[in-house]
Scaffold this active site. Sequence first.
Site, PDB file in Angstrom:
ATOM      1  N   ASP A   1       0.835  -1.207   0.000  1.00 17.88           N
ATOM      2  CA  ASP A   1       0.000   0.000   0.000  1.00 17.88           C
ATOM      3  C   ASP A   1       0.869   1.256   0.000  1.00 17.88           C
ATOM      4  O   ASP A   1       2.068   1.220  -0.304  1.00 17.88           O
ATOM      5  CB  ASP A   1      -0.968  -0.040   1.203  1.00 17.88           C
TER       6      ASP A   1
ATOM      7  N   LYS B   1      -3.849  -1.175  -6.928  1.00 18.53           N
ATOM      8  CA  LYS B   1      -4.895  -0.482  -6.170  1.00 18.53           C
ATOM      9  C   LYS B   1      -4.768   0.988  -6.537  1.00 18.53           C
ATOM     10  O   LYS B   1      -3.740   1.612  -6.250  1.00 18.53           O
ATOM     11  CB  LYS B   1      -4.678  -0.697  -4.667  1.00 18.53           C
TER      12      LYS B   1
ATOM     13  N   ASP C   1     -18.821   3.726  -9.805  1.00 21.73           N
ATOM     14  CA  ASP C   1     -19.854   3.902 -10.821  1.00 21.73           C
ATOM     15  C   ASP C   1     -19.492   3.047 -12.027  1.00 21.73           C
ATOM     16  O   ASP C   1     -18.362   2.583 -12.158  1.00 21.73           O
ATOM     17  CB  ASP C   1     -19.962   5.379 -11.227  1.00 21.73           C
TER      18      ASP C   1
ATOM     19  N   GLU D   1      -6.687 -19.195  15.332  1.00 26.98           N
ATOM     20  CA  GLU D   1      -7.164 -18.203  14.361  1.00 26.98           C
ATOM     21  C   GLU D   1      -6.498 -18.439  13.006  1.00 26.98           C
ATOM     22  O   GLU D   1      -7.133 -18.331  11.957  1.00 26.98           O
ATOM     23  CB  GLU D   1      -6.845 -16.785  14.850  1.00 26.98           C
TER      24      GLU D   1
HETATM   25  C1  GLA Z   1      -6.999   5.533   1.340  1.00 32.63           C
HETATM   26  C2  GLA Z   1      -7.441   4.102   1.088  1.00 32.63           C
HETATM   27  C3  GLA Z   1      -6.804   3.182   2.096  1.00 32.63           C
HETATM   28  C4  GLA Z   1      -5.307   3.300   2.012  1.00 32.63           C
HETATM   29  C5  GLA Z   1      -4.897   4.740   2.216  1.00 32.63           C
HETATM   30  C6  GLA Z   1      -3.415   4.937   1.967  1.00 32.63           C
HETATM   31  O1  GLA Z   1      -7.525   6.012   2.523  1.00 32.63           O
HETATM   32  O2  GLA Z   1      -8.820   4.000   1.118  1.00 32.63           O
HETATM   33  O3  GLA Z   1      -7.203   1.851   1.866  1.00 32.63           O
HETATM   34  O4  GLA Z   1      -4.849   2.822   0.787  1.00 32.63           O
HETATM   35  O5  GLA Z   1      -5.588   5.622   1.339  1.00 32.63           O
HETATM   36  O6  GLA Z   1      -3.030   6.236   2.184  1.00 32.63           O
END
Ligand code: GLA
Length: 737
Positions: free
Chosen positions: A361, A475, A535, A609
């Site tokens: 991320d 993403k 959308d 878990e």
């Molecule tokens: C947004 C996204 C999160 C994450 C942050 C990173 O808020 O929705 O899932 O990727 O940015 O800064």
Amino acid sequence: MKYQVLFCSLFAFCLLFGQSSSYAQTSVTIPIESKDYALILQTDADQRLGITHFGKRLSDAAEYAGIKALYKHNDGNAGIYNNVYTPSGSWSLVEPALQIIHADGNTSTELRYVSHRKEMLANQVSQTSVLLRDPVYATEVTLYFKVYPQNNVFEQWSEIKNAEKGNIRLGKYASANLYFMGSDYYLRHYHGTWAGEMKPEETRLPFGIHTLDSKLGARANLYQPPTFMLSFDQPATENSGKVLLANLAWSGNFKIDFEMDSYHNLRLIAGINPHASEYQLAAGQSFKTPALIYAYGENGIGEVSRNLHSWARNFRVLDGKGSRLTLLNNWEATYFDFDEKKLVGLFAGAKKLGVDLFLLDDGWFGNKYPRNGDVAGLGDWQENVKKLPHGIGYLVEEASKAGVKFGIWVEPEMVNPKSELYEKHPDWVIRQPERPEHYFRNQLVLDLSNPEVQDFVFGILDKLFTQNPDIAFIKWDCNAVIYNAHSAYLEKQKMPQTHLYVDYVNGLYSVLERLRKKYPVVPMMLCSGGGGRVDYGALKYFTEFWVSDNTDPLERIFQQWEYSYYYPAITHCAHITDWSKVGIKFRTDVAMMGKMGYDIVVDHLKPEELEFSQQAIKNYQSISDLIWHGDLYRLVSPWQNPIASSMFVSPQKDRAIVFNYVVSNRYENTFSTAPIKLQGLDPVKKYRLTELNVFPGTRSSINATTVYSGDLLMTVGFNPSLSLRRTSVLVEVKEVR
Ligand code: GLA
């Protein structure tokens, strides 16, 4: 002035005498039919085109021609309210679909029917185009109606052509202008904010105008999406009632007006929001609006929604018929605090868990201004050498060695003022040069109306893929709205600033188009600080979307429920995180209703878990085909009940998966222990029911040996035995042959 006089006299002639000889044709009827329903357009005596029927189709199409004669308006204004694309400044005083300032400055427009044609496209899809023209000005409008007959889905848009000699200015340019004749209308629409997206509200439409709109520019759905459900006469239920589910396929500002007149007829005008968006067309230029997508049915919401899902999977969502990757994301596990070593450790966790992919991320880039928080670095898409000394390539390789694929987060439309990009290209940033900057999450939006910026955004992704061909997932985030809307590029081009909101979205689409030409299959998640941009315009390019940053499973049951009306589960990214302290089983079961992923530190899981999660992923793999491609039946609504229940059924009706949850922790006797009636099965088939995702050390109270008929399961129901100790129960239904 001279032209005005000429125009006025022509106009007065048209008004007083109704029609010139070239328009004195007989009435034209244009049926736009799906498998079960029809939208009927008919001309009036003045060759204005109106909607005379929207509902069940007739078995004898020849009878459509007679419909018009059956409706009479008391005030003699037939053809005015029901107009299929209401122009402004002439005979109509209701909310217009089209508003033009002509080349000579005149503000009146009239549209009359000229011709139409119907073409058959692939897969039984039909497209009807209707040409309308102003009798005084050369302006033309073509209305397009694409029909996906099997799904009873309609896609409608318009194209406005400037055939005048000079520039014209479009003050309003709706995608669709529909007209319904009912008694009452109930609108389900949505409001929300970050982490609280898709909160429903049901409104009995009042007389006058009710509007849904956004003026946020980017992340345009943060407070309200262009998505709604309209019931006719009375609120539709899952299995009864007339209902239309709709979405404007546009990732920017929108305006959707519902105008009810005193005859209880409803006009729906949907399109790009004209707010601060007057659009200029040079002679010969055309403007194509985005499409309004609507699915209609008269047997309740469930059927319409399943049809819309099927349409989305078959015709709209990228790789809608394909499969999806389960993943482990590091956002909530690390936030910005990671380095190469930590990430490689997490790859091992992803493998241990059994997911397909690791998703890196935010926080991997920026050197002069490292992205160690959300205040700096956005826009500088070079690996941070401190955190990732060996670059992305090394991570891709290490992930592969660990046995998982690798994906990466980008937010390419945005910039932090604290960045090299901002320093080098302040003119690429949307900002008012003379005013203080105003930030949303400490960032600003790049000016995608500028082709150079489009190249830059495309280049970010292109470079990542070129240097690391094994990147398997993207993403794509978009966290800010547009404040201080001003484009240095448009100014330089001497183009109106009012083009910015529209050109921004078209610029974004053109980048995505280019990207998909070169990289057609890489799965890509549409994220906008959660569900701030969802959308069917964007979902052409994306395989899935991030429902919300709120991953509390209880909240997610409600959010996913609402999204499920409009978007198939294959598109709902749902992750198991530590946002909530609810047990991992509940969190997992809820995430399984969509496209499942994780956002946890695997090594923090307790042994039982971990064991549960490993088995759950295997279970998910075994039922994912049902969730991704099956038919969804919503059985018990969490809004009206202390429990929620929904199920996905295979097309052959030989398998199903039922999700059941307790959504209220009030004293257990307050919720019914009655069986839940299943749906969508074959009454004649015999089924056995087994509980899935049973937590290690507990036993299922469901007897997996009993055989039930589909008839019994749908008429009497099945009891998953929810209780305050069994708050989540997954039941697999399998045909016994
Ligand atoms: C947004 C996204 C999160 C994450 C942050 C990173 O808020 O929705 O899932 O990727 O940015 O800064």
